[in-house]
Design a protein around this motif. Sequence first.
Motif, PDB file in Angstrom:
ATOM      1  N   LEU B 343       0.842  -1.209   0.000  1.00 49.20           N
ATOM      2  CA  LEU B 343       0.000   0.000   0.000  1.00 49.20           C
ATOM      3  C   LEU B 343       0.873   1.253   0.000  1.00 49.20           C
ATOM      4  N   GLY B 344       2.015   1.168   0.647  1.00 48.97           N
ATOM      5  CA  GLY B 344       2.935   2.307   0.717  1.00 48.97           C
ATOM      6  C   GLY B 344       3.579   2.645  -0.624  1.00 48.97           C
ATOM      7  N   ASP B 345       3.376   1.800  -1.636  1.00 51.38           N
ATOM      8  CA  ASP B 345       3.934   2.090  -2.971  1.00 51.38           C
ATOM      9  C   ASP B 345       2.913   2.744  -3.892  1.00 51.38           C
ATOM     10  N   ILE B 346       1.704   2.968  -3.379  1.00 45.39           N
ATOM     11  CA  ILE B 346       0.669   3.549  -4.248  1.00 45.39           C
ATOM     12  C   ILE B 346       0.882   5.055  -4.355  1.00 45.39           C
ATOM     13  N   ARG B 347       1.122   5.520  -5.572  1.00 47.43           N
ATOM     14  CA  ARG B 347       1.347   6.950  -5.800  1.00 47.43           C
ATOM     15  C   ARG B 347       0.017   7.664  -5.975  1.00 47.43           C
ATOM     16  N   ARG B 430      -5.888   9.742  -9.000  1.00 41.72           N
ATOM     17  CA  ARG B 430      -5.935   9.019  -7.731  1.00 41.72           C
ATOM     18  C   ARG B 430      -5.791  10.008  -6.578  1.00 41.72           C
ATOM     19  N   CYS B 431      -6.685   9.895  -5.604  1.00 39.32           N
ATOM     20  CA  CYS B 431      -6.724  10.884  -4.529  1.00 39.32           C
ATOM     21  C   CYS B 431      -6.627  10.236  -3.149  1.00 39.32           C
ATOM     22  N   ALA B 432      -5.736  10.787  -2.318  1.00 34.87           N
ATOM     23  CA  ALA B 432      -5.705  10.442  -0.896  1.00 34.87           C
ATOM     24  C   ALA B 432      -6.700  11.384  -0.232  1.00 34.87           C
ATOM     25  N   SER B 433      -7.739  10.821   0.374  1.00 34.83           N
ATOM     26  CA  SER B 433      -8.866  11.648   0.781  1.00 34.83           C
ATOM     27  C   SER B 433      -9.317  11.344   2.199  1.00 34.83           C
ATOM     28  N   LEU B 466       0.966   6.923  -0.757  1.00 34.37           N
ATOM     29  CA  LEU B 466       0.425   6.571   0.552  1.00 34.37           C
ATOM     30  C   LEU B 466       1.607   6.325   1.486  1.00 34.37           C
ATOM     31  N   THR B 467       1.537   6.928   2.662  1.00 31.05           N
ATOM     32  CA  THR B 467       2.708   6.963   3.542  1.00 31.05           C
ATOM     33  C   THR B 467       2.288   6.703   4.982  1.00 31.05           C
ATOM     34  N   ASP B 468       3.063   5.929   5.694  1.00 29.79           N
ATOM     35  CA  ASP B 468       2.798   5.722   7.122  1.00 29.79           C
ATOM     36  C   ASP B 468       3.213   6.992   7.862  1.00 29.79           C
TER      37      ASP B 468
END
Lengths: 202, 476
Positions: B343-347, B430-433, B466-468
Motif C-alpha cells: 500500500l505504501g507504494d501507491i502513488r 488518484r486521490c488520498a482523501s 500513501l505513507t505511514d
Amino acid sequence: MNPFARISAIAVPIDEPNVDTNQLCPTRFNKLPRGPAYARVLFHDRRFNADGSEKEHILNAEPFNRAQIIVADRNWGSGSSRESAVYALYEFGIRCIIAPSFADIHLNNCYKNGLLPVVLGEAECEALRGQLRDRPGATIAVDLDAQTVTDARGGIHRFDIDPVRKKCLLEGLDDIARTLQYQRAFEAFEADYRNERAWLYA
Amino acid sequence: MPQSIPTCAPRTLVDKIWTRHVVVQDGAEVLLYVDRAFIHEGASHAFDKLEEEGRSVARPRQVFAFTDHYVPTIGRDRGLSGIANADIRNMIVRLHANADKHGIRLFGIDDPHQGILHIVPPEQGITQPGLMICGADSHTATHGAFGCIAFGIGASEMMHVMATQAIWQRPQKSMRITIDGELGFGVAPKDVILAIVALIGVDGGTGHIIEYAGSTLRRMSMEGRMTICNMSIEAGARAGMVAPDETTFEYLHGRAYAPKASGWDAALAFWKTLPSDEGARYDREVALSAPEIAPMVTWGTNPAQGAPVTGVVPDPRDVADAIAAQEVASAIEYQGLAPGMALGDIRVDRVFIGSCTNSRIEDLRAAAEVAKLGKAVVSAWVVPGSQHVKRQAEQEGLDAVFRNSGFEWREPGCSLCTAINGDQLRPGERCASTSNRNFKGRQGPGGRTHLMSPAMAAAAALKGRLTDVRELLRRG
C-alpha cells in the motif's frame, strides 16, 4: 404513488454485491428534476462513455434493456440516501428488485416510490440469476398479494413483507394520509413533550 | 404472597430516546416525533413533492437548511454570481428560495456560519443529547456523537418529516461496539472507524443502531466521536451514537442554540439520565482493542476494503467465495492496482482534506502538524467544514502552515467528497482523501479514492504516495 400488485416481466441478473447508490445514480445527476431523463441515469457511468456512446453493459443489451425486474446480490443500494437512485430504477422501467439483502435507506426509498423490494435467500437469488443468464429474456412473475415469486422454470418462492408496507404498496398509499389520521395523538404528544423539554423551544 | 417489587429492565441509550419519541404504534411501525430536521440543496426533490401536494412545512423552526453540497470552494467573495454553472447555481438559489418561503432558518452561501450540515449544527448547539434528528443525508449519523438518535432519509421521507414533524420507523436492533485502551502514536479516530468498517463489513450494521462505548471513546474529543459516528452508515447502520458525558456538556455550553440559564440546568439534569443502564442488553456486541489499531487506508471501492498502511493489496485468489473474489478483483482493476502491491507504494495525484468526516478544527490541526514537516509534491486541498472552523484555523495560523507547505486553503463545503459543486477528479486521477466513500466514480467519473485520516492525507501530500504518517512524525 402508483400501486403495485403483480407483474410478469423480463428479469435481469446483476451479479455484484454491495451495489451502491453512486452506481445507480452518479451524484451529478441528483439535481435533475424527476422525470423520464432518469432512465438513462441508471448505472450511467457503466453504461455510457463520456461522449454519450454506449458501453457494453447488460442493461444496454436486448432483451435486458426491457427488464422490469432485477435479481441482485446482497446489500443492494448501499451508500448515499439519494432517492434519485430509485427514480433512475423506476424511470428505466424497474418495478421490483429481488435480492438477499438491501441497504436500509435505499430499501425505504423503494417502498416510498412503489418499487417492490423482495428479499429471498442468497442461494435462491443465485439460482434465479443462473436461470436468467441461461435463458436471456426469461420472465419472472411477482405477486405481492400472494407474496410469491415464480421463477423462469415455474418454481415458486414465498417472500415475507410487513403487512403495513404491503397494504401501502397494493393501494398506492402514501404515509402522510396515514400520519394525519393520528393528528390528535400527535398534538397531545407534542404539547406534553414541549412542556417537558421547554429548553428546546425557548 | 408478597407482591414482587416492579423493576425496570436496564435500558440502552437508544431505548430511552426512542421510547420517549413514540407518538403512536401502527402494526410493526411507530410514528416518531422528530425534534430537528437538517436539509441541504438536494432537498429540492422533497420541496417539489411538498409543492406538488400543496403542503406546507409543519414546524419550520425545527427545520434547518444548509448550503454545502453545491457551493464552490473558491471565489466565494463573488457570492452566487461567482458560480459559472447555472445548474449548480440554481440548486443554491432554490434552497434559499424554499427556506425563505417556508420560514426555515437558512445557513446560506453568505452566512458567517455557513458550512456542512454535519459540522454546523454541533457548532451552533442545534445538535443536543436526547434528540431525534433526521437529515436529508446519510451521514446524519454524525450527530449521534452527542447522544441523540440521528439518521439519514430520502426525499419522500424528508417531505413527510417537513409536512408532519414525524416519521414512521420500525424498531432497529442494537449493537454495541466497545473500544478500549489508548490509541497508538499517529493513530486517529478515522483509523478506528475504518478498522471497524473493515471488521464488520459494509453491511455488518444493517438494521442496527450502533452505540460506540469503551475507554477510548470516553477519552475522545467531540470531534473524534463525530468522525466515528459519521461513518456508521459505511457499515450499513443508519445511526451511531456515543453516550453524553462531561466532554459533551462542556462542548455544548455557551453555543448559540444551547439551552441557557435555568434551561441549561434542566437540560443537563435530563442529559445525565441518558447513558445506557448497567446491564443493558444489546443484540450484538463487538470489541476492539485501541492499541492494536494502525493507521488505515482503503485500497478498494467500498469503505470496508481497507487495511493498515503497512499492508498490501489483497489477492482475489485468496478469497474463497467466488462472488466476493470477483468483487475484490473488480475493485483492484478499477483502482489500477495489482494484487500483493505494498500500500505504501501507491502513488497519488491529489490530496483532499475535508468533508463531514474530517474537516473540524482538530482534523486541520492534525494535518497541519504533518504538513509543516515538508512541501506538498502533489495538488493538495484543505477545505474547512464551516466558516467557524475556517476562522478558528486562521486565528491559530493553520492556513499559513498549509500555504507555506504548498497546500491550497479553500472555502467551506462538501467539495471533493461528493464532487457535485464542480470540484472533482479527472478520469484516472488518484486521490488520498479524508472523506467517507471510495465508491467507483464518487469523486468524479473514473476517479480513484483512498480513504484515510487527515494526518495520513497530509503525509501522502508530502510524499506523493500513501505513507505511514508515523515514520514522518518520528523523523520530524
